[in-house]
Every structure is written in C-alpha cells, then in structure tokens.
Design an enzyme around this catalytic site. Structure first.
Site, mmCIF file in Angstrom:
data_model
loop_
_atom_site.group_PDB
_atom_site.id
_atom_site.type_symbol
_atom_site.label_atom_id
_atom_site.label_comp_id
_atom_site.label_asym_id
_atom_site.label_seq_id
_atom_site.Cartn_x
_atom_site.Cartn_y
_atom_site.Cartn_z
ATOM 1 C CG ASN A 171 -1.798 1.284 1.386
ATOM 2 O OD1 ASN A 171 -2.571 1.679 0.670
ATOM 3 N ND2 ASN A 171 -1.284 2.285 2.462
ATOM 4 C CD GLU A 172 -1.619 5.923 0.255
ATOM 5 O OE1 GLU A 172 -1.007 6.219 1.315
ATOM 6 O OE2 GLU A 172 -2.626 6.126 -0.153
ATOM 7 C CD GLU A 290 -6.350 4.098 0.495
ATOM 8 O OE1 GLU A 290 -6.138 5.235 0.866
ATOM 9 O OE2 GLU A 290 -5.537 3.127 0.655
ATOM 10 C CD GLN A 345 -10.244 3.141 5.571
ATOM 11 O OE1 GLN A 345 -10.743 2.414 6.331
ATOM 12 N NE2 GLN A 345 -9.223 3.563 5.476
HETATM 13 O O1 AHR Z 1 -7.839 5.553 3.945
HETATM 14 C C1 AHR Z 1 -7.101 6.200 4.854
HETATM 15 C C2 AHR Z 1 -5.457 5.950 4.436
HETATM 16 O O2 AHR Z 1 -5.328 7.009 3.665
HETATM 17 C C3 AHR Z 1 -4.857 4.977 4.106
HETATM 18 O O3 AHR Z 1 -4.552 3.839 5.312
HETATM 19 C C4 AHR Z 1 -3.618 5.055 3.254
HETATM 20 O O4 AHR Z 1 -3.427 4.199 2.135
HETATM 21 C C5 AHR Z 1 -4.107 6.469 2.787
HETATM 22 O O5 AHR Z 1 -3.088 7.402 3.075
#
Ligand code: AHR
Length: 495
Positions: A171-172, A290, A345
């Site tokens: 992730n990221e 996201e 989310q």
């Molecule tokens: O969605 C909240 C956060 O935002 C996630 O954990 C991350 O991937 C992003 O920076």
C-alpha cells in the site's frame, strides 16, 4: 442556464466492471471494532458482526471490499489475526498509533465479506515483510490441501479456501509516511519478486501494483514508469489514490473531479508508454482503490495507544455529497481503463456509514450518490456530446457546470443519467437527446438538494436524503429536465 447532452447508441466508452463500486475496510480507529464487529451489540450475529451495518452495506451493493489496509498493512503480521482468539497477541500498531487486539483477522473478514455479498481485495505487507509472507497468505486463503498454511486455515475451521482473487502488492509504498517506505527501484524489485511467488502459489489471482498515492506527490510519473518497467509482465493493474479537501470555495471544491480525470488520463498514458516500450500485447488497467473527500476530522492518529480510537470520523456535509457524486461519474466515464475502485472507506473512517458504539448505525450525506451509482450505474457507459458553459477555478481552467454520465442497461432497456449541476446560483434546463434509442419514457428522477451546503446528517437526523422529483411521462427521443442549482440527480428512462 441551458445545457444539452446527446448520445447515440453506437458510440460507447465501454462496459462497467461492477468492481468500480468497491469500498474499503482498514484496521484503523473504529472501522472494524465497533464498526463492522461488535460482539456485544444488540444486533450482533453469532460471529459478532453488526447486522444493522450489514444491512446498510448491502443496500450499497458493494461488489468488492479492500482489506486490511491501507497504511496498517505495512506493519501487519497476518498470523497474529488467525486461530484461537484467546491466544491472539495484542500489538502496537504503528500506522495509526493504537493497540491492535487481533480479535478480528483474515478469516473473520472473509466471512463478513460473504455476508455482504462482496469479494475480498486483499493487501499484503510489503513494508516490514515481503515475498515470503505474501505467498504464505495466498496459500492460507486460496489453497486446498495439507501443506502448512492450507492446513492451518482448515485447522482454524475453514476447510474450504476463501478464494481471494484480487491482491494488492502493498500500500502507498511511494509515501514517506508508510511503514518501510521504498524508492520506486526498491519497490519495483520487491513487487516483482512477490508477484512471481504469489502467482506461482495460485495462478488464478490478479495483482495490483502500487501506483502513486496522489497526483501531486513529487514522484508521480517517475514512480509509475519505474515500477511498471520492473513488474509489467507479472501484474494486472496499477493503483491510484486520491482524497480532496475543501479550502472554503465551494465552486472550486465541487470542480475537483476534473483533477481526478486528469490523474486517470495521466496514469493511463504512462501504462501505455511502458507497453509500447516493452513491445507488449498486454494492457495494464487501473484500480482506483482509495478515493473520497477527506478533511473534516484532524485526528489522524491515536493517543496513548488506545484500542479502536475515534479518529478520522469525518462528518460529511451536503457539498461533499455533490463532489462524491461527481467523482463516481468520473470513474464511470473512464470505465474503459478503470476496472476497480474503492470508496475509502466504508464504516466510521471517512465513511458513508457511521455507527454508535452499542447504538445506531446511520447514513452520511455521501451514502446516497454512491448507493444510486452502484445500484443503477451498471451496463455500458455512453460517449456523450455535452454542450454546457464552464468556469475556471484555482486548480482547473475548465470546469463544466454539468458533470454527468449516461449508462445504457441493455438488458433492462433502461438509460440512467447521473448529473450534478455545479452552478451555485441558477437552475439548469438540460436537454437529453437519445439519438437512435427511439422513444423513451422517464421512469424516475431522484435528486439530492439542500439550500445549506454545510448541512450534515446524524444518528437522529437525516437532512440530506433522496427527494423524488415529478416528471413528464410523455414518450419522446428528446427530454428536457430541470436540474436545480447545486444538486445531484439521477434520471432513469425506459426505451
Ligand atoms: O484511507 C486512509 C489512509 O489513506 C490509508 O490507510 C492510506 O492508504 C491512505 O493514505
């Protein structure tokens, strides 16, 4: 003001992959604990899952949910969250500075996803861990047999594999905030080697490579180019992430989806440039895994290592619902390359659904544009010719007053038009010309509108909710509808 949209049955963008209506559950704050999982809650089922939340998630018709992070995944040992709950360790969680109890883990999430009729999009830890743990988790989730991790799952009560098809390679990883952030070169190598062993463990899976965590991060572009050059042949998608905030200028804020479109076109161009350089026949598609509005709640980390701290609980207002609607239309209009997307989310954390511990579950303003988009935005996205005035903002030279998408559901013989009138002062007279569809009749016009752009919903009050608009029942190939100033609309036609 006036606008016109013309569509012709022969000119299409592509088929919507229903997975663009995905969402995301991360182990942060109260997303899992007191969000989807609360064994003491009056509506909890035998697994401890809140039934009131399940009901609201099901209405959103979410076909895929990403798990377990997010930043969380880059420090997660998945083995802590499986097996006998009494033996699961508590851990210091370094992404959000809280205590993770591990009472909910991989098996519980896969069971919960089944209950809400969703597929799982599983992320692996390429921060503190790597290829070995990633392939072990694929074996745990997807392999039937008596090898170590397949057997471990069966011994933990799941004789049948979970069958997780989509996997995110970390992730990221471009973000300095990430646990064990990497350069593009470092990540490209780790992603490639992880992808190989994961696909060797289960050749049916699909893999998402980490793209940039935003269009404005300084490494954007070089990052995509480098990581794709490493892993192109072994992955299927590249990810994009974006969150927009409001700097106090509504016209600017609700025009931000124009920037999302620019981001998508940019990443698509880089994917295709790498394809050309490699003389490849394979196309890499996009996973916008996201996206949302995010700026209201400044509490982004726990204090004192609390369990499930109430952080990042943005309470959304009416203008947020307009932008979320526009962003979803942008995803629909790019359905030729966007095959998956996750509203980030789903519950409590920057989410359409909120819960009270021991109490109610309720819908934020942004719940509704997502719900209608997901339920009715299925089928073929039409190319449109849109005639409309535009305005200029701090970030974009051309923002059309209308944002729209037109979707043909051939099976149901229905055309669904989603439209936001961004004009803050004037209603819009919109002419819809359905060339070659023949005569159509309007079957529904739903609107989201409020005079107060800053109005919110709450556990006991629903200020922003769908309003049914009266419509003309005449059959015609051309229809004129009025879009109220600063409103979101869904208009459905039968042909
Ligand atoms: O969605 C909240 C956060 O935002 C996630 O954990 C991350 O991937 C992003 O920076």
């Amino acid at each position: 003001m006036k606008a016109k949209i013309t569509v012709n049955k022969s000119y299409t963008v592509g088929e919507i992959d229903k997975r663009i209506y995905g969402s995301f559950i991360e182990h942060i704050g109260r997303a899992v604990y007191t969000g989807i999982y609360e064994p003491d809650h009056p509506t909890a089922d035998e697994n401890g899952f809140r039934q009131d939340v399940i009901d609201l998630v099901k209405k959103l018709n979410v076909p895929i949910v990403r798990y377990p992070g997010g930043n969380f995944v880059s420090g997660y040992d998945w083995e802590d969250g499986v097996g006998d709950k009494a033996k699961r360790p508590k851990r210091m969680e370094l992404a959000w500075f809280s205590t993770e109890t591990n009472q909910f883990g991989t098996d519980e999430f896969c069971d919960w996803a089944k209950k809400v009729d969703s597929e799982v999009m599983m992320a692996v830890n390429l921060g503190t861990r790597g290829a070995d743990d990633a392939r072990n988790l694929v074996e745990y989730c997807n392999v039937k047999g008596d090898t170590k991790y397949a057997k471990m799952r069966a011994d933990n009560g799941h004789t049948e594999p979970h069958g997780v098809k989509v996997w995110c390679l970390g992730n990221e990883m471009d973000g300095p905030w990430q646990i064990c952030h990497k350069t593009a070169e470092e990540y490209g190598r780790v992603a490639l080697e992880s992808a190989k062993v994961m696909k060797w463990t289960d050749s049916s899976i699909e893999l998402v490579l980490c793209g940039s965590s935003g269009y404005n991060i300084s490494t954007f572009g070089d990052w995509e180019w480098t990581v794709l050059n490493h892993a192109y042949d072994n992955v299927d998608y590249i990810s994009l992430h974006t969150y927009y905030g409001n700097e106090g200028d509504t016209a600017d804020f609700i025009g931000r989806s124009v920037l999302m479109n620019k981001f998508i076109k940019g990443v698509t161009a880089i994917c295709d440039a790498v394809k050309a350089k490699k003389h490849s026949n394979k196309t890499i598609n996009l996973s916008f895994d996201e996206w949302n509005v995010w700026y209201h709640d400044s509490h982004r980390r726990g204090i004192n290592w609390e369990e499930a701290p109430a952080i990042m609980e943005d309470i959304y207002d009416f203008q947020d619902a307009l932008l979320v609607g526009c962003m979803l239309m942008t995803l629909q209009n790019n359905c030729d390359r966007i095959k998956m997307a996750c509203l980030a989310q789903l519950v409590n954390i920057i989410a359409p659904i909120m819960t009270e511990k021991g109490g109610k579950a309720w819908c934020q303003t942004i719940y509704y544009p997502f719900m209608y988009g997901s339920n009715y935005g299925r089928g073929t996205v039409m190319q449109t010719i849109t005639e409309c005035d535009s305005y200029k903002t701090k970030y974009a030279d051309v923002v059309p007053y209308i944002e729209s998408s037109v979707i043909n559901n051939e099976e149901k013989r229905e055309i669904c038009v989603f439209a936001v009138n961004r004009n803050l002062e004037e209603d819009m007279e919109l002419t819809l010309s359905f060339e070659s569809f023949g005569e159509c009749e309007t079957i529904e016009h739903v609107m989201l509108y409020h005079d107060d752009m800053c109005i919110t919903n709450g556990a006991d009050v629903e200020n922003v909710a769908p309003i049914n608009v009266e419509f003309d029942k005449a059959k015609s190939a051309e229809h004129t509808v009025v879009l109220k100033k600063h409103s979101w609309n869904m208009i459905r036609f039968k042909y």
